[in-house]
Design an enzyme around this catalytic site. Sequence first.
Site, mmCIF file in Angstrom:
data_model
loop_
_atom_site.group_PDB
_atom_site.id
_atom_site.type_symbol
_atom_site.label_atom_id
_atom_site.label_comp_id
_atom_site.label_asym_id
_atom_site.label_seq_id
_atom_site.Cartn_x
_atom_site.Cartn_y
_atom_site.Cartn_z
ATOM 1 N N TYR A 196 169.131 24.600 101.038
ATOM 2 C CA TYR A 196 168.205 24.836 99.923
ATOM 3 C C TYR A 196 168.565 23.933 98.737
ATOM 4 O O TYR A 196 167.705 23.294 98.137
ATOM 5 C CB TYR A 196 168.274 26.317 99.532
ATOM 6 C CG TYR A 196 167.262 26.731 98.485
ATOM 7 C CD1 TYR A 196 165.950 27.007 98.833
ATOM 8 C CD2 TYR A 196 167.626 26.849 97.142
ATOM 9 C CE1 TYR A 196 165.022 27.383 97.876
ATOM 10 C CE2 TYR A 196 166.708 27.237 96.180
ATOM 11 C CZ TYR A 196 165.405 27.503 96.548
ATOM 12 O OH TYR A 196 164.484 27.877 95.593
ATOM 13 N N SER A 208 164.122 24.205 91.359
ATOM 14 C CA SER A 208 164.959 25.397 91.195
ATOM 15 C C SER A 208 166.138 25.039 90.299
ATOM 16 O O SER A 208 166.513 23.856 90.219
ATOM 17 C CB SER A 208 165.480 25.849 92.558
ATOM 18 O OG SER A 208 166.544 26.760 92.421
HETATM 19 N N1 NAD Z 1 162.198 33.402 93.922
HETATM 20 C C1 NAD Z 1 163.145 32.683 93.383
HETATM 21 O O1 NAD Z 1 164.186 33.205 92.965
HETATM 22 C C2 NAD Z 1 162.982 31.202 93.229
HETATM 23 C C3 NAD Z 1 163.840 30.519 92.339
HETATM 24 C C4 NAD Z 1 163.705 29.137 92.214
HETATM 25 C C5 NAD Z 1 162.734 28.463 92.923
HETATM 26 N N2 NAD Z 1 161.929 29.146 93.763
HETATM 27 C C6 NAD Z 1 160.920 28.386 94.508
HETATM 28 O O2 NAD Z 1 159.642 28.896 94.193
HETATM 29 C C7 NAD Z 1 158.742 28.611 95.269
HETATM 30 C C8 NAD Z 1 157.993 29.871 95.618
HETATM 31 O O3 NAD Z 1 158.925 30.832 96.044
HETATM 32 P P1 NAD Z 1 158.705 32.405 95.959
HETATM 33 O O4 NAD Z 1 159.890 32.966 95.309
HETATM 34 O O5 NAD Z 1 157.357 32.705 95.430
HETATM 35 O O6 NAD Z 1 158.830 32.724 97.536
HETATM 36 P P2 NAD Z 1 157.989 33.651 98.524
HETATM 37 O O7 NAD Z 1 158.769 33.621 99.792
HETATM 38 O O8 NAD Z 1 157.702 34.955 97.888
HETATM 39 O O9 NAD Z 1 156.612 32.861 98.692
HETATM 40 C C9 NAD Z 1 156.570 31.617 99.325
HETATM 41 C C10 NAD Z 1 155.187 31.403 99.922
HETATM 42 O O10 NAD Z 1 155.183 30.099 100.530
HETATM 43 C C11 NAD Z 1 154.526 30.197 101.782
HETATM 44 N N3 NAD Z 1 154.987 29.146 102.685
HETATM 45 C C12 NAD Z 1 156.228 28.998 103.209
HETATM 46 N N4 NAD Z 1 156.246 27.962 104.056
HETATM 47 C C13 NAD Z 1 154.987 27.440 104.067
HETATM 48 C C14 NAD Z 1 154.393 26.364 104.765
HETATM 49 N N5 NAD Z 1 155.087 25.619 105.632
HETATM 50 N N6 NAD Z 1 153.089 26.092 104.536
HETATM 51 C C15 NAD Z 1 152.368 26.853 103.678
HETATM 52 N N7 NAD Z 1 152.885 27.889 102.987
HETATM 53 C C16 NAD Z 1 154.182 28.176 103.188
HETATM 54 C C17 NAD Z 1 154.920 31.588 102.308
HETATM 55 O O11 NAD Z 1 154.046 32.038 103.332
HETATM 56 C C18 NAD Z 1 154.864 32.410 101.034
HETATM 57 O O12 NAD Z 1 153.588 32.967 100.819
HETATM 58 C C19 NAD Z 1 159.603 28.060 96.403
HETATM 59 O O13 NAD Z 1 159.525 26.647 96.412
HETATM 60 C C20 NAD Z 1 160.998 28.486 96.008
HETATM 61 O O14 NAD Z 1 161.999 27.654 96.550
HETATM 62 C C21 NAD Z 1 162.005 30.497 93.924
#
Ligand code: NAD
Length: 254
Positions: free
Chosen positions: A153, A140
Amino acid sequence: MTEQTLTGRVAIITGAARGIGLAAVHRLCASGASVVAFDRPEADFSTALSAGRVASLAGDVVNAADWQRAIDLALTLGERVDILFNNAGISGAIANALDYPEEEFDRIMAVNVKGVFLGLKYVGHHMLTNRSGVIVNTSSVSSFGGSGNIFGYTASKHAVNGMTKSAAIALAPHGVRVLAICPSPTATEMMFQLERRLSPDNPEAARPQLAQGIPMARYGTPEEVAEALAFLVSDAAAFMTGALVPVDGGTLAK
Ligand SMILES: NC(=O)c1ccc[n+]([C@@H]2O[C@H](COP(=O)([O-])OP(=O)(O)OC[C@H]3O[C@@H](n4cnc5c(N)ncnc54)[C@H](O)[C@@H]3O)[C@@H](O)[C@H]2O)c1
């Protein structure tokens, strides 16, 4: 039309049921890959399963036995695991170091750090045996500096960067590449939940505030992150390893 640069390749994608992981399932399938979509048992896998040659794995990235199941399932789709998108993550509490609940700290470190570590360890071993493969961890923009109120985080994503660089150095002589992708706020349920927590009465009002730190003044889309992923896991990026790649509308240029 998307080029078939990943034909015959097998990928494991975690957090695959929605958000960035779901966009990645669709993008890698469009390039010809077969995919194990790994997400929690309560997740709805239907959209991921519609992307192409996809098998679902209901499990927890914190559980080593589920990683072994994911590898075994991937080996029913092809001869080896070529790609790991180590992407599952949670956002945790909104609190500073002093107020951060201890059990929330343990939870976020388990999913965002141990989950990524187990993927690196188990899939990394498999790739090392085959002397080929690429692992992309989702970090991130929060991994590059401090943040007052998302303490756990921020700490967890700094750890992802450290694991990425260390594993990249260890695995480079063995033909395995390890990278991280570093999105800025991206339009997924994770961000929408954050908006609701910051501004419960009018969640959309939080959006311009959250986007104002991004030079392009908008959230990224999951598809834009998946596009960068498709490049990093392709042979076009063969000399890239250990890099922390921003997909951030210019955020880290500031
Ligand atoms: N959305 C943002 O703004 C953003 C920005 C930077 C980084 N990220 C990172 O991107 C990645 C994906 O995030 P997103 O935005 O798609 O979030 P999201 O919450 O939409 O999706 C995350 C998915 O991960 C799954 N998950 C969570 N814990 C789990 C576990 N223990 N085992 C298996 N699956 C699990 C959830 O069920 C969900 O389907 C994450 O690592 C997040 O930190 C997101």
